[in-house]
Scaffold this motif. Sequence first.
Motif, short mmCIF file in Angstrom:
data_model
loop_
_atom_site.label_atom_id
_atom_site.label_comp_id
_atom_site.label_asym_id
_atom_site.label_seq_id
_atom_site.Cartn_x
_atom_site.Cartn_y
_atom_site.Cartn_z
N GLY A 185 -45.63 -15.82 61.47
CA GLY A 185 -45.19 -16.55 60.27
C GLY A 185 -46.15 -17.66 59.90
N ILE A 186 -46.67 -18.37 60.91
CA ILE A 186 -47.64 -19.43 60.63
C ILE A 186 -48.92 -18.85 60.03
CG2 ILE A 186 -49.16 -21.12 61.76
CD1 ILE A 186 -46.82 -21.66 63.69
N VAL A 187 -49.38 -17.74 60.57
CA VAL A 187 -50.59 -17.10 60.03
C VAL A 187 -50.36 -16.65 58.60
CG1 VAL A 187 -52.05 -15.06 60.26
CG2 VAL A 187 -51.52 -16.43 62.26
N LEU A 188 -49.20 -16.07 58.32
CA LEU A 188 -48.90 -15.64 56.96
C LEU A 188 -48.83 -16.83 56.01
CD1 LEU A 188 -48.40 -13.03 55.43
CD2 LEU A 188 -45.96 -13.37 55.79
N GLY A 189 -48.24 -17.93 56.48
CA GLY A 189 -48.18 -19.13 55.65
C GLY A 189 -49.57 -19.70 55.39
N TRP A 190 -50.44 -19.69 56.40
CA TRP A 190 -51.80 -20.19 56.22
C TRP A 190 -52.58 -19.29 55.26
CZ3 TRP A 190 -54.78 -24.03 55.92
CH2 TRP A 190 -56.15 -23.89 55.96
N ARG A 191 -52.35 -17.98 55.35
CA ARG A 191 -53.03 -17.05 54.45
C ARG A 191 -52.66 -17.37 53.00
NH1 ARG A 191 -51.16 -12.77 51.87
NH2 ARG A 191 -52.68 -11.37 51.01
N ARG A 192 -51.39 -17.63 52.77
CA ARG A 192 -50.92 -17.94 51.41
C ARG A 192 -51.50 -19.26 50.94
NH1 ARG A 192 -50.27 -16.26 46.76
NH2 ARG A 192 -49.13 -17.71 45.51
N ARG A 193 -51.63 -20.21 51.83
CA ARG A 193 -52.12 -21.52 51.46
C ARG A 193 -53.62 -21.50 51.19
NH1 ARG A 193 -51.05 -25.23 48.67
NH2 ARG A 193 -52.05 -27.17 49.17
N LEU A 248 -41.66 -20.66 38.70
CA LEU A 248 -42.55 -19.79 39.45
C LEU A 248 -41.75 -18.86 40.35
CD1 LEU A 248 -45.18 -22.43 40.53
CD2 LEU A 248 -45.39 -20.77 38.69
N ARG A 249 -42.20 -17.63 40.45
CA ARG A 249 -41.59 -16.70 41.39
C ARG A 249 -42.16 -16.96 42.78
NH1 ARG A 249 -43.09 -11.24 40.12
NH2 ARG A 249 -41.98 -10.84 42.05
N MET A 250 -41.31 -16.82 43.76
CA MET A 250 -41.79 -17.00 45.13
C MET A 250 -42.63 -15.78 45.50
SD MET A 250 -39.73 -17.61 48.68
CE MET A 250 -39.07 -19.18 48.21
N PRO A 251 -43.86 -15.99 45.96
CA PRO A 251 -44.70 -14.86 46.33
C PRO A 251 -44.16 -14.13 47.55
CG PRO A 251 -45.83 -16.93 46.74
CD PRO A 251 -44.54 -17.26 46.10
N PRO A 252 -44.44 -12.83 47.66
CA PRO A 252 -43.95 -12.06 48.82
C PRO A 252 -44.42 -12.62 50.16
CG PRO A 252 -44.82 -10.57 47.14
CD PRO A 252 -45.13 -11.97 46.70
N SER A 253 -45.63 -13.17 50.19
CA SER A 253 -46.11 -13.73 51.46
C SER A 253 -45.29 -14.96 51.86
CB SER A 253 -47.59 -14.07 51.37
OG SER A 253 -47.82 -15.02 50.36
N ALA A 254 -44.81 -15.72 50.89
CA ALA A 254 -43.96 -16.87 51.20
C ALA A 254 -42.60 -16.41 51.73
CB ALA A 254 -43.77 -17.75 49.97
N MET A 255 -42.08 -15.32 51.15
CA MET A 255 -40.82 -14.78 51.66
C MET A 255 -41.00 -14.24 53.08
SD MET A 255 -39.02 -12.88 48.49
CE MET A 255 -40.19 -12.78 47.16
N GLY A 256 -42.14 -13.59 53.32
CA GLY A 256 -42.44 -13.10 54.66
C GLY A 256 -42.60 -14.23 55.66
N ALA A 301 -39.13 -15.37 56.53
CA ALA A 301 -38.43 -14.36 57.34
C ALA A 301 -38.97 -14.32 58.76
CB ALA A 301 -38.57 -12.99 56.68
N LEU A 302 -40.28 -14.35 58.93
CA LEU A 302 -40.86 -14.31 60.27
C LEU A 302 -40.53 -15.56 61.08
CD1 LEU A 302 -44.35 -12.72 59.59
CD2 LEU A 302 -42.48 -11.73 60.91
N MET A 303 -40.61 -16.71 60.44
CA MET A 303 -40.30 -17.95 61.15
C MET A 303 -38.83 -17.98 61.56
SD MET A 303 -43.02 -19.85 61.44
CE MET A 303 -42.56 -21.54 61.56
N ALA A 304 -37.94 -17.57 60.66
CA ALA A 304 -36.52 -17.57 60.98
C ALA A 304 -36.21 -16.57 62.09
CB ALA A 304 -35.70 -17.24 59.73
#
Length: 100
Positions: free
Chosen positions: A76-84, A19-27, A30-33
């Motif tokens: 980053g947490i919001v973006l991760g929740w959106r992806r989930r 599976l390719r990592m989705p852009p939201s997962a990369m974001g 990046a935001l968390m780091a």
Amino acid sequence: LRSGGGEVQESMGLVVRTLRMPPSAMGFIALMAAGVMVSIAQFVLYLVATSVDDPAPWFAWLGPLREIGLALILAGIVLGWRRRREPLRRCRWYARRLRL
């Protein structure tokens, strides 16, 4: 999981697909780091500011820097929740249970 799944597919004689990592997962990463790095830099600069003769100018901009680090982490947490949440919306039973 990605490499382990590839090994299973290969052992079954199938073409290995990962599976390719989705852009939201990369974001998310990046935001968390970035948020953690800003927070660490802010902490180190607070330590430096305590050894300066006049720390007032340092403290004037270190407070907002802390908020920037927190904002990046929360974004980053919001973006991760959106992806989930996207796959959960497709499952009607689970979506009704969670009220998504």
